[in-house]
Scaffold this active site. Structure first.
Site, PDB file in Angstrom:
ATOM      1  N   TYR A   1       1.129  -1.290   0.022  1.00 50.54           N
ATOM      2  CA  TYR A   1       0.114   0.068  -0.082  1.00 50.54           C
ATOM      3  C   TYR A   1       0.984   1.345  -0.067  1.00 50.54           C
ATOM      4  CZ  TYR A   1      -3.415   3.231   1.894  1.00 50.54           C
ATOM      5  OH  TYR A   1      -4.243   4.459   1.835  1.00 50.54           O
TER       6      TYR A   1
ATOM      7  N   ASP B   1       9.392   2.527  -0.607  1.00 52.88           N
ATOM      8  CA  ASP B   1       8.507   3.328   0.378  1.00 52.88           C
ATOM      9  C   ASP B   1       8.743   2.716   1.717  1.00 52.88           C
ATOM     10  OD1 ASP B   1       6.298   3.885   1.583  1.00 52.88           O
ATOM     11  OD2 ASP B   1       4.644   3.347   0.336  1.00 52.88           O
TER      12      ASP B   1
ATOM     13  N   LYS C   1       5.294   9.096   8.609  1.00 56.07           N
ATOM     14  CA  LYS C   1       5.021   8.787  10.131  1.00 56.07           C
ATOM     15  C   LYS C   1       6.089   9.156  11.077  1.00 56.07           C
ATOM     16  CE  LYS C   1       2.302   4.773   8.488  1.00 56.07           C
ATOM     17  NZ  LYS C   1       1.026   5.082   8.549  1.00 56.07           N
TER      18      LYS C   1
HETATM   19  N1  HOZ Z   1      -2.581   3.510   6.377  1.00 56.95           N
HETATM   20  C1  HOZ Z   1      -2.712   3.329   7.682  1.00 56.95           C
HETATM   21  C2  HOZ Z   1      -2.261   1.886   8.040  1.00 56.95           C
HETATM   22  N2  HOZ Z   1      -1.457   1.048   7.567  1.00 56.95           N
HETATM   23  C3  HOZ Z   1      -3.865   3.635   8.242  1.00 56.95           C
HETATM   24  C4  HOZ Z   1      -3.992   5.096   8.672  1.00 56.95           C
HETATM   25  C5  HOZ Z   1      -4.992   5.352   9.697  1.00 56.95           C
HETATM   26  O1  HOZ Z   1      -6.230   4.923   9.472  1.00 56.95           O
HETATM   27  O2  HOZ Z   1      -4.732   6.300  10.465  1.00 56.95           O
END
Ligand code: HOZ
Length: 431
Positions: free
Chosen positions: A146, A241, A269
């Protein structure tokens, strides 16, 4: 006191009337595990506290950023210090250069870096740069990885898209994904075949170097070797990524762990320490196509925001000075081995991949090497386990297909308490 989440449930009912699905990001909606999401009030160290007053040992850390734990004093001080000077200038500030220098110092493949406000923005921009630099259009991504909700990468995507059954989203015109080739993770032969067929058209290969978004999946040495060889042979760019793995699996990210020098890297992050920051960077000659040096356009009013930069600087500086990585690794190993022993004792088929402080407990007897294997997991058992842990005060990622994170604020006390909860939760699954 009996465990109740009544206030959370009431609030979620209210939220659904004004926010689609009551959430601002679908991965949080408890879609895969059922029930109502817990509404949080505050956080501290290794703990989250909900609006009913329940306390949870947190294994999400806001889906990755809080490697130092919640409200680390150095981070809070830095944020307050920056706030006192203004919230956004829309002009250069010293803090953005400081964070850029810290990133370049930590990640040797990054010679130039551009700050953005999210991981999605970072990957979207990196692939634009790769296409602009190479003059080619085709991208290779891997099923189950992802890269944010970028149109051209929202094909067979992991995380919330996978969990909620929309790995390829409506609303993305076929034209946007026509140049995206989706291959299987950890399949070097497939990669070689794709390059043999379309090598001269391929701008870039993008991947999570340790996958977090279909649960934790570890790359094989052969796969990593093939990625480098094929990209070099056909002059395509290799994009790591590292939004999740950057400053997480090692200070220099997965690339430092594996000894690989990608052409471009995306971050997010942890570099924001809990505030909205993303970044993309890499080889100077590649990054020099970015406007205003070159013609590839990318911009953002809140990019390099001083408060977010201060939070990122404090986080990276603390990580660099305290080097929590060996301790994180050993705490996570204790947890993962303990969970595995308890599951074996309870007669539950499982596998628990771990890299540094990232792990996933798969209800799956097979080693998970790609999306097809991940999808064989027993998601119903996972949902029961998730709720059994939640009731016992342990907040795990609410999908089988996500990573969990241990933070530097966790101690052996939290790990032992988690194992105690897991013993009861796993034993209960057999009934
Ligand atoms: N993309 C995040 C998990 N892999 C989720 C982000 C969220 O819902 O805060």
């Amino acid at each position: 006191m009996t465990f109740t989440q009544q206030q959370s449930q009431n609030h979620f009912t209210r939220a659904q009337k004004s926010i689609p699905g009551g959430v601002n990001s679908p991965a949080r909606a408890f879609g895969a595990v059922g029930g109502s999401p817990v509404v949080m009030d505050r956080a501290n160290g290794a703990y989250l506290f909900d609006i009913d007053g329940n306390r949870y040992i947190d294994y999400i850390g806001s889906w990755g950023p809080h490697i130092l734990g919640h409200r680390h004093p150095a981070v809070i001080d830095a944020i307050l210090g920056a706030l006192a000077k203004g919230t956004s200038f829309g002009a250069p500030c010293e803090l953005e250069t400081q964070l850029a220098e810290l990133v370049i110092d930590a990640v040797p493949s990054i010679e130039r870096v551009r700050m953005v406000s999210s991981g999605t923005e970072a990957t979207m921009s990196a692939i634009r740069v790769a296409r602009g630099f190479t003059g080619r259009n085709v991208l290779i991504k891997f099923a189950g990885c992802y890269h944010g909700h970028v149109d051209s990468l929202l094909v067979k995507a992991g995380s919330g898209a996978l969990t909620l059954g929309t790995p390829s989203s409506p609303g993305v015109p076929p034209g946007c994904t026509a140049d995206t080739l989706v291959l299987d993770y950890n399949d070097p032969q497939q990669l070689e075949q794709a390059f043999a067929k379309r090598g001269s058209e391929i701008a870039a290969v993008i991947l999570e170097p340790v996958v977090g978004n279909m649960g934790v999946v570890v790359p094989t040495a052969e796969f990593l070797q093939a990625l480098q060889t094929q990209c070099q042979r056909y002059s395509a760019l290799l994009i790591f990524d590292e939004v999740m793995t950057g400053f997480r699996v090692a200070y220099g990210g997965a690339q430092s762990l594996f000894g690989i020098r990608p052409d471009l890297t995306t971050l997010g992050k942890i570099i924001g320490g809990g505030l909205p920051v993303g970044a993309y960077g890499g080889r100077a000659d590649v990054m020099n196509v970015v406007s205003p040096v070159g013609p590839v356009y990318q911009a953002g009013t809140l990019s390099g925001n001083p408060v977010a930069m201060a939070s990122g600087i404090a986080t990276l500086t603390t990580l660099k000075e305290s080097n929590p990585y060996p301790r994180l690794e050993s705490l996570t190993q204790t947890l993962v081995r303990g969970l595995s022993d308890l599951a074996t004792k309870a007669g539950i088929s499982h596998t628990v991949p771990q890299v540094g402080s990232m792990f996933t407990f798969f209800f799956n007897p097979e080693k998970v090497t790609n999306l097809a294997v991940a999808m064989k997991s027993d998601t119903k058992a996972f949902a029961r386990y998730f709720h059994a842990m939640l009731e016992r005060g342990v907040y795990l990622a609410c999908s089988q297909f996500e990573a969990n994170f241990v933070s530097a604020a966790h101690t052996s006390e939290e790990i032992q308490a988690t194992l105690q909860a897991a013993e009861a939760a796993l034993a209960g699954l057999k009934n």
